[in-house]
Design a protein around this motif. Structure first.
Motif, PDB file in Angstrom:
ATOM      1  N   ALA A  98       0.829  -1.209   0.000  1.00  0.00           N
ATOM      2  CA  ALA A  98       0.000   0.000   0.000  1.00  0.00           C
ATOM      3  C   ALA A  98       0.862   1.256   0.000  1.00  0.00           C
ATOM      4  CB  ALA A  98      -0.924  -0.018   1.210  1.00  0.00           C
ATOM      5  N   ARG A  99       1.949   1.224   0.769  1.00  0.00           N
ATOM      6  CA  ARG A  99       2.882   2.374   0.811  1.00  0.00           C
ATOM      7  C   ARG A  99       3.428   2.678  -0.572  1.00  0.00           C
ATOM      8  NH1 ARG A  99       8.035   0.197   2.976  1.00  0.00           N
ATOM      9  NH2 ARG A  99       8.040  -0.538   0.812  1.00  0.00           N
ATOM     10  N   ASP A 100       3.890   1.643  -1.266  1.00  0.00           N
ATOM     11  CA  ASP A 100       4.481   1.853  -2.585  1.00  0.00           C
ATOM     12  C   ASP A 100       3.442   2.336  -3.596  1.00  0.00           C
ATOM     13  OD1 ASP A 100       6.836   1.032  -1.457  1.00  0.00           O
ATOM     14  OD2 ASP A 100       6.881  -0.938  -2.438  1.00  0.00           O
ATOM     15  N   CYS A 101       2.229   1.802  -3.493  1.00  0.00           N
ATOM     16  CA  CYS A 101       1.162   2.263  -4.391  1.00  0.00           C
ATOM     17  C   CYS A 101       0.818   3.724  -4.119  1.00  0.00           C
ATOM     18  CB  CYS A 101      -0.077   1.394  -4.233  1.00  0.00           C
ATOM     19  SG  CYS A 101       0.084  -0.275  -4.917  1.00  0.00           S
ATOM     20  N   ASP A 102       0.821   4.100  -2.862  1.00  0.00           N
ATOM     21  CA  ASP A 102       0.544   5.486  -2.485  1.00  0.00           C
ATOM     22  C   ASP A 102       1.571   6.431  -3.107  1.00  0.00           C
ATOM     23  OD1 ASP A 102      -0.876   7.211   0.002  1.00  0.00           O
ATOM     24  OD2 ASP A 102       1.148   7.879  -0.510  1.00  0.00           O
ATOM     25  N   ILE A 103       2.814   6.019  -3.106  1.00  0.00           N
ATOM     26  CA  ILE A 103       3.910   6.885  -3.554  1.00  0.00           C
ATOM     27  C   ILE A 103       4.070   6.894  -5.073  1.00  0.00           C
ATOM     28  CG2 ILE A 103       6.438   7.186  -3.471  1.00  0.00           C
ATOM     29  CD1 ILE A 103       6.294   5.971  -0.621  1.00  0.00           C
ATOM     30  N   ASN A 104       3.721   5.777  -5.739  1.00  0.00           N
ATOM     31  CA  ASN A 104       4.122   5.602  -7.143  1.00  0.00           C
ATOM     32  C   ASN A 104       2.992   5.499  -8.160  1.00  0.00           C
ATOM     33  OD1 ASN A 104       6.999   5.442  -6.541  1.00  0.00           O
ATOM     34  ND2 ASN A 104       6.557   3.439  -5.636  1.00  0.00           N
ATOM     35  N   THR A 105       1.733   5.348  -7.726  1.00  0.00           N
ATOM     36  CA  THR A 105       0.658   5.246  -8.727  1.00  0.00           C
ATOM     37  C   THR A 105       0.316   6.614  -9.290  1.00  0.00           C
ATOM     38  OG1 THR A 105      -1.007   5.307  -6.965  1.00  0.00           O
ATOM     39  CG2 THR A 105      -0.379   3.131  -7.827  1.00  0.00           C
ATOM     40  N   MET A 106      -0.126   6.603 -10.554  1.00  0.00           N
ATOM     41  CA  MET A 106      -0.484   7.847 -11.242  1.00  0.00           C
ATOM     42  C   MET A 106      -1.602   7.566 -12.242  1.00  0.00           C
ATOM     43  SD  MET A 106       1.925  10.418 -13.523  1.00  0.00           S
ATOM     44  CE  MET A 106       2.249   9.215 -14.840  1.00  0.00           C
ATOM     45  N   ALA A 107      -2.759   8.158 -12.004  1.00  0.00           N
ATOM     46  CA  ALA A 107      -3.869   8.059 -12.950  1.00  0.00           C
ATOM     47  C   ALA A 107      -3.695   9.117 -14.023  1.00  0.00           C
ATOM     48  CB  ALA A 107      -5.190   8.257 -12.226  1.00  0.00           C
ATOM     49  N   ILE A 108      -3.835   8.700 -15.280  1.00  0.00           N
ATOM     50  CA  ILE A 108      -3.794   9.639 -16.396  1.00  0.00           C
ATOM     51  C   ILE A 108      -5.195   9.740 -16.995  1.00  0.00           C
ATOM     52  CG2 ILE A 108      -1.337   9.238 -16.846  1.00  0.00           C
ATOM     53  CD1 ILE A 108      -2.104   7.423 -19.176  1.00  0.00           C
ATOM     54  N   PRO A 109      -5.497  10.802 -17.737  1.00  0.00           N
ATOM     55  CA  PRO A 109      -6.876  11.030 -18.176  1.00  0.00           C
ATOM     56  C   PRO A 109      -7.452   9.868 -18.997  1.00  0.00           C
ATOM     57  CG  PRO A 109      -5.593  13.028 -18.455  1.00  0.00           C
ATOM     58  CD  PRO A 109      -4.621  11.945 -18.080  1.00  0.00           C
ATOM     59  N   LEU A 110      -8.651   9.453 -18.618  1.00  0.00           N
ATOM     60  CA  LEU A 110      -9.422   8.448 -19.362  1.00  0.00           C
ATOM     61  C   LEU A 110     -10.886   8.698 -19.050  1.00  0.00           C
ATOM     62  CD1 LEU A 110      -9.339   5.709 -21.073  1.00  0.00           C
ATOM     63  CD2 LEU A 110      -9.694   4.589 -18.866  1.00  0.00           C
ATOM     64  N   HIS A 111     -11.591   9.311 -19.985  1.00  0.00           N
ATOM     65  CA  HIS A 111     -13.027   9.543 -19.780  1.00  0.00           C
ATOM     66  C   HIS A 111     -13.699   9.770 -21.129  1.00  0.00           C
ATOM     67  CE1 HIS A 111     -12.459  13.934 -20.248  1.00  0.00           C
ATOM     68  NE2 HIS A 111     -11.401  13.813 -19.457  1.00  0.00           N
ATOM     69  N   ASN A 112     -15.014   9.836 -21.087  1.00  0.00           N
ATOM     70  CA  ASN A 112     -15.790   9.809 -22.326  1.00  0.00           C
ATOM     71  C   ASN A 112     -16.009  11.175 -22.961  1.00  0.00           C
ATOM     72  OD1 ASN A 112     -16.960   7.416 -20.417  1.00  0.00           O
ATOM     73  ND2 ASN A 112     -16.746   6.768 -22.546  1.00  0.00           N
TER      74      ASN A 112
END
Length: 384
Positions: free
Chosen positions: A352-366
């Motif tokens: 969870a720590r690593d996901c908190d620090i390293n995840t990044m959502a990029i734009p994806l929508h309709n």
């Protein structure tokens, strides 16, 4: 001074328009604004789409989780297992019931619950577990169920997973109860709002009463009944968690667009994967081996050992070019309230720590067009 970006691409934007406006206008003109026939119709349609016997609309996924936990009898002295990488509401709902949150780690490749770690945390006081279908990828509920004592209830936090499935089973039908969100960042929206799903008639009946102050009959039943002057009885300590017919009317329209929205997002998700595949420091989201990803968002993982910049610097670089990003979500144990109240250390849940620090959502929508997607890719390629 950074030059003004050529365009701004939001991380998420709901698709609403004349269809939703006309549906809501119908409710306004009817004079029925609170929970009524439109919400009931939305519930029936949601049940049909997700192949469940009961769907119960409420004010949000947060209140839906609270209702679901209360309906199955969670209270003081009980423990509920929650993944440590999720939106804080998943854990908060347990505390609302006076129960104890027991965090477990997540798999940093799927972002979903680490089943083995969750099972290790089961005690004689464990009454429920809330696996999260994070970002639209269903957690492996059958595998989890096979390792749990039979009495432990499974509540699916399906906030991101409307329209998703594992194998041939829809999200919301995999556990004892499912809870969905219709926040504007989700694939379909009612502004705010949530939905509880279950095949258990007893749970459904309790949720219906609990969301309406504990009343034995709904307001619509009373007003449409032969004896409207008879007040309902109140045998439960309930809440006011009713969805309005204004939201229900919008929900009906949005639900009719759900599969088209997901298909479009899936197409662009595959396009992202192809166009960005040679960026070795950017890991792409997992997809189900069998079933359907609901693609609430496209959450990448910045590999810290090989990335040219740390995740936050990459996010700032993209923001300067008009591309909005977000961390995937947060590690609950690293949030101030949970850290201070329960004494957690960041290293207690390394996944969870690593996901908190390293995840990044990029734009994806309709609301995005081809030029928008190309712009996002070109901005990321500038970094690589």
């Amino acid at each position: 001074m950074n030059p003004k970006p050529k365009r701004t691409i939001q991380i998420a934007q709901p698709v609403t328009g004349e269809d939703e406006w006309l549906a809501m206008r119908e409710s306004i003109e009817s004079g029925w604004l609170t929970h009524g026939p439109k919400v009931n119709a939305f519930e029936r349609a949601f049940s049909e789409r997700h192949d469940v016997k009961h769907s119960l609309a409420c004010t949000s996924a947060t209140t839906g989780l609270h209702l679901a936990l209360t309906a199955i009898g969670i209270g003081p002295g009980d423990e509920v297992i929650v993944p440590a990488f999720t939106w804080v509401a998943t854990a908060n709902a347990v505390l609302y019931c006076g129960a104890t949150v027991v965090l477990c780690d997540v798999d940093p490749r799927t972002y979903n619950i680490d089943i083995q770690d969750a099972v290790r945390r089961v005690t004689s006081r464990t009454k429920a577990i809330i696996p999260v279908h994070l970002f639209g990828l269903c957690a492996d509920i059958p595998a989890l169920r096979a390792l749990l004592p039979a009495h432990i209830r499974i509540i699916e936090d399906a906030a991101c997973a409307a329209g998703g499935s594992l194998g041939n089973t829809s999200a919301g039908a995999l556990g004892d109860v499912g809870v969905f969100s219709f926040h504007p960042r989700k694939s379909i929206t009612t502004g705010e709002g949530g939905m509880i799903t279950t095949n258990d008639a007893g749970i459904a009946e309790r949720c219906i009463m609990l969301r309406n102050h504990g009343a034995s009959i709904s307001e619509e039943q009373r007003h449409r009944g032969a004896k409207p002057y008879i007040l309902p009885d109140f045998n439960l300590l309930g809440f006011n968690y009713r969805m309005t017919d204004l939201q229900g009317s919008v929900g009906i329209v949005q639900l009719n667009k759900l599969d088209r929205f997901i298909d479009e997002r899936a197409t662009w998700a595959a396009w992202y994967r192809k166009k960005l595949s040679h960026i070795k420091w950017l890991r792409h989201p997992e997809e189900p081996k069998s079933g359907r990803h609901a693609w609430q968002s496209y959450v990448t993982y910045v590999e810290p050992d090989i990335a040219p910049l740390v995740r936050n610097e990459i996010m700032q670089f993209l923001q300067d070019r008009g591309v909005s990003t977000r961390p995937g979500t947060h590690a609950v144990h690293m949030l101030g309230f949970y850290r201070e109240r329960f004494g957690y250390d960041a290293d207690d849940f390394p996944g969870a720590r690593d996901c908190d620090i390293n995840t990044m959502a990029i734009p994806l929508h309709n609301r995005m067009c081809e030029d928008d997607y190309n712009y996002v890719v070109d901005a990321l390629l500038e970094i690589s």
